[in-house]
Scaffold this active site. Structure first.
Site, short mmCIF file in Angstrom:
data_model
loop_
_atom_site.label_atom_id
_atom_site.label_comp_id
_atom_site.label_asym_id
_atom_site.label_seq_id
_atom_site.Cartn_x
_atom_site.Cartn_y
_atom_site.Cartn_z
N LYS A 1 0.83 -1.20 0.00
CA LYS A 1 0.00 0.00 0.00
C LYS A 1 0.87 1.25 0.00
O LYS A 1 2.05 1.22 0.34
CB LYS A 1 -0.93 0.00 1.22
CG LYS A 1 -0.20 0.00 2.56
CD LYS A 1 -1.19 -0.06 3.72
CE LYS A 1 -0.44 -0.03 5.04
NZ LYS A 1 -1.36 -0.01 6.20
N ARG B 1 -11.00 0.70 14.19
CA ARG B 1 -10.79 1.39 12.92
C ARG B 1 -11.73 0.73 11.94
O ARG B 1 -12.94 0.78 12.14
CB ARG B 1 -9.29 1.28 12.55
CG ARG B 1 -8.77 2.38 11.66
CD ARG B 1 -7.26 2.32 11.50
NE ARG B 1 -6.79 1.07 10.92
CZ ARG B 1 -5.52 0.82 10.62
NH1 ARG B 1 -4.58 1.73 10.87
NH2 ARG B 1 -5.16 -0.34 10.10
N TYR C 1 15.50 30.31 5.97
CA TYR C 1 14.42 31.19 6.39
C TYR C 1 14.40 31.38 7.91
O TYR C 1 14.51 30.42 8.67
CB TYR C 1 13.06 30.64 5.95
CG TYR C 1 12.85 30.68 4.46
CD1 TYR C 1 12.87 31.89 3.77
CD2 TYR C 1 12.60 29.51 3.74
CE1 TYR C 1 12.66 31.92 2.40
CE2 TYR C 1 12.38 29.54 2.38
CZ TYR C 1 12.42 30.75 1.70
OH TYR C 1 12.22 30.78 0.35
N MET D 1 11.39 24.10 0.63
CA MET D 1 10.65 23.26 -0.29
C MET D 1 11.57 22.41 -1.17
O MET D 1 11.30 21.23 -1.42
CB MET D 1 9.74 24.12 -1.19
CG MET D 1 8.85 23.29 -2.11
SD MET D 1 7.82 24.32 -3.18
CE MET D 1 6.72 25.06 -1.97
#
Length: 376
Positions: free
Chosen positions: A37, A135, A267, A315
Site C-alpha cells: 500500500k 478502525r 528562512y 521546499m
C-alpha cells in the site's frame, strides 16, 4: 548521455528478497502476504510487487481498489487482497480482475455483491472483524449482522467467502494486554462465522510486529508491511530476525560555500554560524517529502562523515554544515540508508522529526528518482 539523478532513492531488491525470506521463516506454516500500500511504503509499488513475487510471496496486499487494479494493469496475476473502499468503488472491475475484496460491514458486502452482478466470476470476499483497533472492520452486533449477510449472500451464490481477518493495535508492544484480548475476540468471531455455516477461509491477524514476535497469532497467513522494507515496526521492538533497510535516500550537492561567523542560514535564520564554516546546499526539501520538523536536528553523511542539517528545511533545498570539512559540487549527500557505513537511518530521521520511520520512507516523492538494484 543521461545525467545522474539530482535526488535519488536507491532501492536494494536483494535486501528486500532477503527480508521476505527471513519473515517467511518466522511463520513457516503460514502463507505470507507482502503489503504494498501507499506506493509500497514509498519504495515504488510496481517494481516492489514484481520483486515480492520473485522472492516467493504468494500474496500481495494493498489498501485500495485502485491500487489493486494498477497492479493488475501492470501484469500481476497472483493472489491479491485489498481492504479499504468508500461507497462507489470499482468493485465490479476488481472482481473481473481477480482481486479479492474485503467487506467490513453487511452494507459493504451487499454493495460488492450488487456491483458484481453480471461478472464472469463470483466476488471473492474476505470479512474483516474489528477486534479492538476501532478502525475498519465490523464489531459486536455489526459483526453478527455481517455474518448473517455473508451466510445469505454465499448461499444465494452471490459471493464466495475466502477469508476472515483483523489487525492488531499494539503488536509492537508484545506484552500489551490488548494483544491477548484481540486474539480472543478474533477466535470468537471466527467461531460465530462457522456456527452460521460459513467457512472462515484464510484466517489472518498478524502484522509485521506480530509476525516477528507472536507465533500464536500466525494462523493461516501473516501480513508483512514495514518489516519487509527492513524497518523495525517500533525502534524498541526486539527480535532475532535480521532485516536490512531497503531504501537509501541521497542527493548530489548543488553548491559549497564558506561563510563567516554570524552568517544566518535559511528562512528565519533559525541557525547562525558560531564561527567561520563551510556549508553545502543539498537540493531536496519538503517538496520531496523531507520533514520540516527535521530542521536543525537531523544529520546527513558527506564523504563518509555525518554532518548536521542546519537552518530550516525549504521546499527544494536544505543546508548542511561541513565545518572545516571539504566537499565539491556533485558530491553525494546521503540522508539515510541501512546504516552499515555509518550513514543515518530512516529511524534516525524519524527520531529527529518526531515521527515514525514508516512516515519517513512513505512520504519520499516529489522529484525523487527511484533506482532499483539487485534482482532483475
Amino acid at each position: 548521455m543521461t545525467s545522474p539523478p539530482q535526488i535519488e532513492a536507491v532501492i536494494d531488491l536483494e535486501a528486500f528478497a532477503a527480508n521476505i525470506a527471513a519473515l517467511a521463516a518466522c511463520a513457516p506454516t503460514s502463507a505470507l502476504m507482502t503489503v504494498l500500500k501507499a506506493n509500497a511504503y514509498g519504495h515504488g509499488m510496481i517494481p516492489m510487487a514484481r520483486a515480492a513475487r520473485a522472492a516467493g510471496s504468494p500474496w500481495l496486499g494493498v489498501a485500495t481498489v485502485d491500487e489493486a487494479l494498477e497492479l493488475r494493469a501492470a501484469g500481476d496475476t497472483g493472489a491479491l487482497l485489498c481492504w479499504l473502499a468508500s461507497p462507489g468503488a470499482s468493485f465490479g472491475a476488481a472482481v473481473e480482475a481477480g482481486v479479492e475484496l474485503t467487506a467490513s460491514s453487511a452494507e459493504q458486502l451487499r454493495e460488492i455483491a450488487d456491483a458484481s452482478r453480471g461478472a464472469s466470476d463470483r466476488p471473492r470476499v474476505q470479512l474483516k472483524v474489528d477486534t479492538g483497533l476501532s478502525r475498519n472492520g465490523a464489531r459486536g452486533p455489526q459483526w453478527t449482522e455481517l455474518v448473517a449477510a455473508a451466510a445469505a449472500e454465499q448461499a444465494a451464490g452471490h459471493v464466495e467467502i475466502t477469508g476472515t481477518w483483523s489487525h492488531f493495535a499494539c503488536a509492537d508492544e508484545p506484552n500489551h494486554p490488548a494483544n491477548d484480548a484481540q486474539q480472543d475476540v478474533f477466535r470468537d468471531a471466527v467461531d460465530e462465522l462457522s456456527a452460521a455455516g460459513v467457512h472462515p477461509g484464510l484466517r489472518h491477524l498478524a502484522n509485521s510486529a506480530a509476525t516477528l514476535t507472536r507465533p500464536s497469532s500466525h494462523l493461516d497467513l501473516v501480513r508483512v508491511g514495514i518489516a519487509a522494507y527492513g524497518i523495525r515496526p517500533d525502534p524498541t521492538l526486539t527480535y532475532e530476525t535480521v532485516l536490512t533497510p531497503v531504501m537509501t535516500l541521497r542527493a548530489r550537492i548543488a553548491q559549497v560555500k564558506r561563510v563567516p561567523a554570524g552568517a544566518g542560514v535559511s528562512y528565519g535564520h533559525q541557525w547562525t554560524a558560531g564561527r567561520a564554516t563551510t556549508l553545502a546546499l543539498v537540493p531536496t526539501g519538503y517538496g520531496d517529502g523531507i520533514a520540516i520538523a527535521a530542521s536543525n536536528r537531523a544529520e546527513l553523511q558527506v564523504r563518509g562523515e555525518r554532518v548536521p542539517l542546519v537552518g530550516r528545511v525549504c521546499m527544494d533545498q536544505l543546508v548542511v554544515d561541513l565545518g572545516d570539512g571539504t566537499a565539491t559540487r556533485g558530491d553525494v549527500a546521503t540522508l539515510f540508508g541501512p546504516g552499515h557505513d555509518g550513514e543515518p537511518t530512516a529511524q534516525d530521521w524519524a527520531t529527529a522529526s518526531g515521527t515514525i520511520a514508516y512516515e519517513v520512507v512513505t512520504r519520499v516523492g516529489g522529484r525523487t528518482v527511484r533506482t532499483y538494484k539487485g534482482l532483475a
